[in-house]
Scaffold this motif. Structure first.
Motif, PDB file in Angstrom:
ATOM      1  N   ALA A  18       1.044  -1.331   0.082  1.00  0.00           N
ATOM      2  CA  ALA A  18      -0.565  -0.196   0.460  1.00  0.00           C
ATOM      3  C   ALA A  18       1.067   1.770   0.331  1.00  0.00           C
ATOM      4  O   ALA A  18       0.766   2.414  -0.894  1.00  0.00           O
ATOM      5  CB  ALA A  18      -0.929   0.266   1.323  1.00  0.00           C
ATOM      6  N   LYS A  19       2.305   1.586   0.682  1.00  0.00           N
ATOM      7  CA  LYS A  19       2.826   2.483   0.641  1.00  0.00           C
ATOM      8  C   LYS A  19       3.702   2.305  -0.371  1.00  0.00           C
ATOM      9  O   LYS A  19       3.546   3.921  -1.113  1.00  0.00           O
ATOM     10  CB  LYS A  19       3.723   2.024   1.858  1.00  0.00           C
ATOM     11  CG  LYS A  19       3.911   2.565   3.290  1.00  0.00           C
ATOM     12  CD  LYS A  19       4.946   2.056   4.736  1.00  0.00           C
ATOM     13  CE  LYS A  19       3.946   2.272   5.629  1.00  0.00           C
ATOM     14  NZ  LYS A  19       5.368   1.782   6.836  1.00  0.00           N
TER      15      LYS A  19
ATOM     16  N   GLU B 285       2.369   1.998  -3.091  1.00  0.00           N
ATOM     17  CA  GLU B 285       1.023   2.480  -4.278  1.00  0.00           C
ATOM     18  C   GLU B 285       1.462   4.124  -4.106  1.00  0.00           C
ATOM     19  O   GLU B 285       1.358   4.643  -4.935  1.00  0.00           O
ATOM     20  CB  GLU B 285       0.292   1.895  -4.258  1.00  0.00           C
ATOM     21  CG  GLU B 285      -0.087   0.282  -5.023  1.00  0.00           C
ATOM     22  CD  GLU B 285      -1.068  -0.210  -4.708  1.00  0.00           C
ATOM     23  OE1 GLU B 285      -2.525  -0.190  -4.784  1.00  0.00           O
ATOM     24  OE2 GLU B 285      -1.211  -1.606  -3.770  1.00  0.00           O
ATOM     25  N   LYS B 286       1.004   3.595  -2.837  1.00  0.00           N
ATOM     26  CA  LYS B 286       0.716   5.517  -2.705  1.00  0.00           C
ATOM     27  C   LYS B 286       1.907   6.668  -3.111  1.00  0.00           C
ATOM     28  O   LYS B 286       1.766   7.551  -3.327  1.00  0.00           O
ATOM     29  CB  LYS B 286       0.496   5.405  -1.201  1.00  0.00           C
ATOM     30  CG  LYS B 286      -0.380   6.996  -1.228  1.00  0.00           C
ATOM     31  CD  LYS B 286      -0.611   7.042   0.686  1.00  0.00           C
ATOM     32  CE  LYS B 286      -1.291   8.162   1.143  1.00  0.00           C
ATOM     33  NZ  LYS B 286      -3.056   9.198   0.139  1.00  0.00           N
ATOM     34  N   ALA B 287       2.729   6.371  -2.747  1.00  0.00           N
ATOM     35  CA  ALA B 287       4.784   6.660  -3.169  1.00  0.00           C
ATOM     36  C   ALA B 287       4.287   7.095  -4.653  1.00  0.00           C
ATOM     37  O   ALA B 287       4.851   7.647  -4.752  1.00  0.00           O
ATOM     38  CB  ALA B 287       5.358   6.031  -2.030  1.00  0.00           C
TER      39      ALA B 287
ATOM     40  N   ASP C 227      -0.050   6.266   7.899  1.00  0.00           N
ATOM     41  CA  ASP C 227      -1.197   6.332   7.063  1.00  0.00           C
ATOM     42  C   ASP C 227      -2.147   7.045   7.050  1.00  0.00           C
ATOM     43  O   ASP C 227      -2.928   7.441   5.771  1.00  0.00           O
ATOM     44  CB  ASP C 227      -1.458   4.687   6.558  1.00  0.00           C
ATOM     45  CG  ASP C 227      -0.156   3.492   6.172  1.00  0.00           C
ATOM     46  OD1 ASP C 227       0.721   4.671   5.763  1.00  0.00           O
ATOM     47  OD2 ASP C 227       0.399   2.705   6.791  1.00  0.00           O
TER      48      ASP C 227
ATOM     49  N   LYS D  35      -1.966  10.948   5.727  1.00  0.00           N
ATOM     50  CA  LYS D  35      -1.294  10.881   4.496  1.00  0.00           C
ATOM     51  C   LYS D  35      -2.851  10.510   3.628  1.00  0.00           C
ATOM     52  O   LYS D  35      -3.377  10.428   2.171  1.00  0.00           O
ATOM     53  CB  LYS D  35      -0.535   9.802   3.663  1.00  0.00           C
ATOM     54  CG  LYS D  35       0.561   9.698   4.687  1.00  0.00           C
ATOM     55  CD  LYS D  35       2.313   8.760   3.847  1.00  0.00           C
ATOM     56  CE  LYS D  35       3.012  10.044   4.887  1.00  0.00           C
ATOM     57  NZ  LYS D  35       4.136   8.288   4.775  1.00  0.00           N
ATOM     58  N   GLU D  36      -3.627   9.058   3.968  1.00  0.00           N
ATOM     59  CA  GLU D  36      -4.876   9.035   3.224  1.00  0.00           C
ATOM     60  C   GLU D  36      -6.199  10.325   3.434  1.00  0.00           C
ATOM     61  O   GLU D  36      -6.767  10.499   2.680  1.00  0.00           O
ATOM     62  CB  GLU D  36      -5.336   7.807   4.005  1.00  0.00           C
ATOM     63  CG  GLU D  36      -4.728   6.596   3.199  1.00  0.00           C
ATOM     64  CD  GLU D  36      -5.070   5.163   4.339  1.00  0.00           C
ATOM     65  OE1 GLU D  36      -6.745   5.957   5.213  1.00  0.00           O
ATOM     66  OE2 GLU D  36      -4.535   4.313   4.314  1.00  0.00           O
TER      67      GLU D  36
END
Length: 342
Positions: free
Chosen positions: A78-79, A81-83, A299, A302-303
């Motif tokens: 998930a990290k 992907e988000k980065a 998380d 950031k979300e």
């Protein structure tokens, strides 16, 4: 050769990448690259100008990352992907199949390495300038700046003035505070007058009552004591030793806000989700925070970065709820996974 060395395929990670984005992140990117290269050689899974590989998070953990926990693998994917280091697609033939396809965002990696190289060159140049004295016997960099001499009683000491610049060259991982909400950044505490400004609200907080030199030093020492306590219990120093710079920075931005609360008198009150709670109750809750809570909290921030209006109040409330909220968070993720979301 020892029976404990390389009896099976070794775990490989790029050290520079591990230092910049984290060891687990570097390991997962390396393994995904391994499968992409296999597909490239065989000409398989080529879509939209890129080669891809696919699997469920459960399959990734069992087949490739069995030395990590399932939650760690899920969180790391998930990290990434988000980065933006991992690109996600869906090229399944059955539209009901929600298995994710992954490929590496090489452009993002190139940007990261360009930043690393530029930073390295800048540091080398600064070191060179400091090493070469000018004709007056002063360091070269001093010629380029004008030192403002402080003569008034309103001028703070050098340590306090430099505090907001501690992370001046680093990107802020927490939500940006705009002019629309800057006036709302408060501590929500009735009688707190600290000389320390957290990095997040350093430029936006109201001026605080000045202390005499002795009291100011004592206050900073107490603040540092609690900050070290929070760093120790949340695994900050372990991540620092491993070179996980992004994680360390995310943790520290949060911990500096929490440390402001830890120095309060137990009889004072802290507003958590619009409810005033005794400081000693809030502090005890913060003492229960561990590394997994800080990762979860990072998380969550950031979300929701585009929804947060008062970052300080959000951090305090989220940190207070983290010990109980993390269980519900990961239960929801597992439930989503069981429905084929990953």
């Amino acid at each position: 050769m020892s029976m404990y060395l390389f009896d099976e395929q070794p775990i490989v990670a790029n050290k520079t990448l591990a230092r910049e984005i984290g060891l687990n992140e570097a390991l997962i990117l390396q393994q995904i690259n391994y499968w992409i290269e296999i597909n490239k050689k065989s000409g398989n899974n080529f879509y939209d100008g890129r080669y891809w590989t696919y699997n469920s998070i459960r399959a990734w953990q069992e087949k490739d990352f069995d030395y990590m926990s399932f939650d760690t693998v899920k969180r790391t994917f998930a990290k990434l992907e988000k980065a933006g280091f991992l690109l996600v697609g869906n090229y399944n033939k059955d539209p009901r199949d929600k298995t994710k396809w992954y490929t590496i965002n090489t452009e993002k990696l190139e940007e990261l390495y360009a930043e690393i190289e530029n930073k390295k060159k800048k540091e080398e140049l600064q070191a060179l300038e400091k090493a070469v004295p000018n004709a007056l016997g002063q360091n070269a960099p001093m010629e380029k700046c004008k030192i403002h001499q402080c003569t008034s009683a309103d001028c703070t000491d050098a340590t306090e003035q430099n505090l907001p610049m501690q992370n001046g060259n680093m990107p802020q991982p927490l939500p940006e505070i705009t002019t629309n909400n800057s006036s709302k950044i408060t501590t929500d505490i009735s009688s707190y007058n600290s000389t320390h400004h957290s990095v997040i609200d350093a430029e936006y907080s109201e001026p605080r009552k000045r202390m005499d030199g002795e009291a100011e030093i004592e206050n900073k020492n107490i603040y540092q004591k609690y900050l070290d306590e929070l760093r120790t219990q949340t695994g900050y120093y372990e991540h620092l030793e491993l070179g996980n710079k992004f994680i360390v920075k995310d943790f520290d931005e949060i911990l500096k806000i929490l440390a402001d609360i830890m120095i309060l008198d137990d009889r004072e009150f802290v507003t958590i989700n619009q409810t005033k709670l005794p400081a000693h109750i809030v502090k005890e809750r913060f003492r229960k925070l561990r590394s997994e809570h800080l990762e979860y909290l990072s998380d969550v921030i950031k979300e929701n970065e585009y929804k947060i209006r008062n970052i300080r109040a959000f951090v305090l409330t989220a940190a207070y709820n983290a010990p109980s909220g993390i269980d519900a968070h990961y239960s929801a993720l597992v439930s989503y996974d069981m429905r084929g979301g990953y």
